[in-house]
Design an enzyme around this catalytic site. Structure first.
Site, PDB file in Angstrom:
ATOM      1  N   LYS A 197       0.346  -1.089   0.016  1.00 23.45           N
ATOM      2  CA  LYS A 197       0.164   0.195  -0.026  1.00 23.45           C
ATOM      3  C   LYS A 197       0.589   1.057   0.088  1.00 23.45           C
ATOM      4  O   LYS A 197       1.799   1.551   1.033  1.00 23.45           O
ATOM      5  CB  LYS A 197      -0.894  -0.169   1.424  1.00 23.45           C
ATOM      6  CG  LYS A 197      -1.442   1.000   1.057  1.00 23.45           C
ATOM      7  CD  LYS A 197      -2.668   1.106   2.268  1.00 23.45           C
ATOM      8  CE  LYS A 197      -3.218   2.536   2.280  1.00 23.45           C
ATOM      9  NZ  LYS A 197      -4.965   2.438   2.918  1.00 23.45           N
ATOM     10  N   LYS A 249      -1.705  -1.459  -4.335  1.00 23.06           N
ATOM     11  CA  LYS A 249      -2.920  -0.446  -3.194  1.00 23.06           C
ATOM     12  C   LYS A 249      -1.905   1.379  -4.212  1.00 23.06           C
ATOM     13  O   LYS A 249      -1.140   1.346  -2.877  1.00 23.06           O
ATOM     14  CB  LYS A 249      -3.801  -0.701  -2.935  1.00 23.06           C
ATOM     15  CG  LYS A 249      -4.788   0.456  -2.533  1.00 23.06           C
ATOM     16  CD  LYS A 249      -5.259   0.899  -1.029  1.00 23.06           C
ATOM     17  CE  LYS A 249      -6.258   2.016  -0.635  1.00 23.06           C
ATOM     18  NZ  LYS A 249      -6.363   1.830   0.453  1.00 23.06           N
TER      19      LYS A 249
HETATM   20  C1  PBG Z   1      -8.297   3.203   4.975  1.00 30.73           C
HETATM   21  C2  PBG Z   1      -7.930   3.554   3.326  1.00 30.73           C
HETATM   22  C3  PBG Z   1      -7.683   4.417   2.203  1.00 30.73           C
HETATM   23  C4  PBG Z   1      -8.150   3.435   1.255  1.00 30.73           C
HETATM   24  C5  PBG Z   1      -8.901   2.476   1.162  1.00 30.73           C
HETATM   25  N1  PBG Z   1      -8.796   1.933   3.006  1.00 30.73           N
HETATM   26  C6  PBG Z   1      -7.406   5.343   2.403  1.00 30.73           C
HETATM   27  C7  PBG Z   1      -6.158   5.634   2.823  1.00 30.73           C
HETATM   28  O1  PBG Z   1      -5.584   4.975   3.533  1.00 30.73           O
HETATM   29  O2  PBG Z   1      -5.147   7.265   3.438  1.00 30.73           O
HETATM   30  C8  PBG Z   1      -8.303   4.693   0.450  1.00 30.73           C
HETATM   31  C9  PBG Z   1      -9.097   3.888  -0.815  1.00 30.73           C
HETATM   32  C10 PBG Z   1      -8.937   4.810  -2.210  1.00 30.73           C
HETATM   33  O3  PBG Z   1      -9.014   5.862  -2.317  1.00 30.73           O
HETATM   34  O4  PBG Z   1     -10.658   4.778  -2.879  1.00 30.73           O
HETATM   35  N2  PBG Z   1      -6.538   3.385   5.062  1.00 30.73           N
END
Ligand code: PBG
Length: 324
Positions: A197, A249
């Protein structure tokens, strides 16, 4: 010997639609797609997300209706995000047996038992500061957060979630969650790890959709987008810790990472086409600059070609309803 004419003519296989279809290498299946949904408590109306045209926050009272509708459209898997009105310093509503995380899973599974429910497991939507864990002296406390991740995972599993999907980006989170789940008797609840991530600008619109209060950034826990080797390592660590599926992601700017991880493991691999990727396509199409459907197909196709088995995308419902 040189000739005026090409020895090889790939155009022979492109002459007709039937030929193009016959020689097409991949296809995007609805059954490969997961739809993320936002559910808000204590409101009576749908709340449109202005940064994500077409996406709304669903009032909790309408969730059964919406889950029925999604199932009828052919959606088989969802990822649940709560928009909480019960924030505190640690996000304790997320591990309350009657809190929003628990209620979302229960409502979804009670309404359509076959719907695969992935419970996003994090704290940023439940904390006053908007960080993904416990904050001590301006530092996100990794190990204190692990304890709470375990609690939330057990509550979500007990409420019926099929997958725990930890997105807090804490070290050791998969192992902590696996241990907590097994200890509570939830050996069959799977973990879809947000294993690689990145700290990405593409999450911008999600902040509005999820009602996150964060000021600042997540660079001390999410990954530097410039790093290839660390990206592979992060997913391999989650595999060792017991993840049932891995994830990259965002997806579209990290196709190389998807391919790298696909080649480094045999676990199922998901990729998340995030809010900013969705918004870019929607706004560019609304401005007449690109054709939405061709662009959606091309981006999802690229993610699949790179090696993702599963794609999490806000376009999943449109695809279910309209096809390509
Ligand atoms: C929670 C989370 C996020 C997203 C998914 N779970 C936000 C982040 O990490 O700042 C982002 C999903 C998206 O942008 O569609 N941590």
């Amino acid at each position: 010997m040189s000739s005026l004419y090409p020895a090889s003519r790939p155009r022979r296989l492109r002459r007709t639609n039937a030929l193009r279809t016959l020689f097409q290498e991949i296809e995007i299946q609805l059954s490969d797609l997961v739809l993320p949904i936002f559910v808000e408590e204590d409101v009576s109306d749908y709340v449109p997300v202005s940064a994500m045209p077409g996406v709304v926050r669903i009032p909790e009272s309408r969730l059964p209706f919406e889950i029925e509708r999604l199932a009828q459209a052919g959606i088989q898997s969802i990822m649940t995000f709560g928009v909480s009105h019960h924030l505190d310093a640690v996000g304790s509503d997320s591990w309350n047996e009657n809190g929003l995380v628990a209620r979302m899973a229960r409502i979804c599974k009670d309404t359509v038992p076959d719907m695969i429910v992935m419970s996003d497991t994090c704290f940023c939507e439940y904390t006053t500061h908007g960080h993904c864990g416990v904050v001590h002296d301006h530092i996100i406390d990794n190990d204190a957060t692990l304890v709470n991740l375990g609690r939330q995972a057990v509550v979500a599993a007990h409420s019926g979630a099929d997958f725990i999907a930890p997105s807090a980006a804490m070290d050791g989170q998969v192992q902590a969650i696996r241990t907590a789940l097994d200890g509570a008797g939830f050996q069959d609840t799977a973990i879809m790890a947000y294993s690689t991530k990145f700290a990405s600008a593409f999450y911008g619109p999600f902040r509005e959709a999820g009602g996150t209060t964060l000021k600042g950034n997540r660079k001390t826990y999410q990954m530097n987008p410039m790093n290839r080797h660390e990206a592979i390592l992060e997913s391999l660590l989650d595999a060792e810790e017991g993840a049932d599926a891995l994830m990259v992601k965002p997806a579209g700017s990290f196709l190389d990472t998807i391919r790298d991880i696909r080649e480094a493991t045999h676990l199922p691999l998901a990729a998340y086409q995030v809010s900013g990727e969705y918004a870019m396509i929607k706004f560019a199409a609304a401005a007449g600059a690109i054709d939405e459907w061709h662009t959606v197909r091309e981006t999802l196709g690229a993610i699949k070609r790179a090696g993702a088995d599963i794609i999490i995308s806000y376009f999943a419902l449109d695809i279910a309803e309209q096809g390509f």
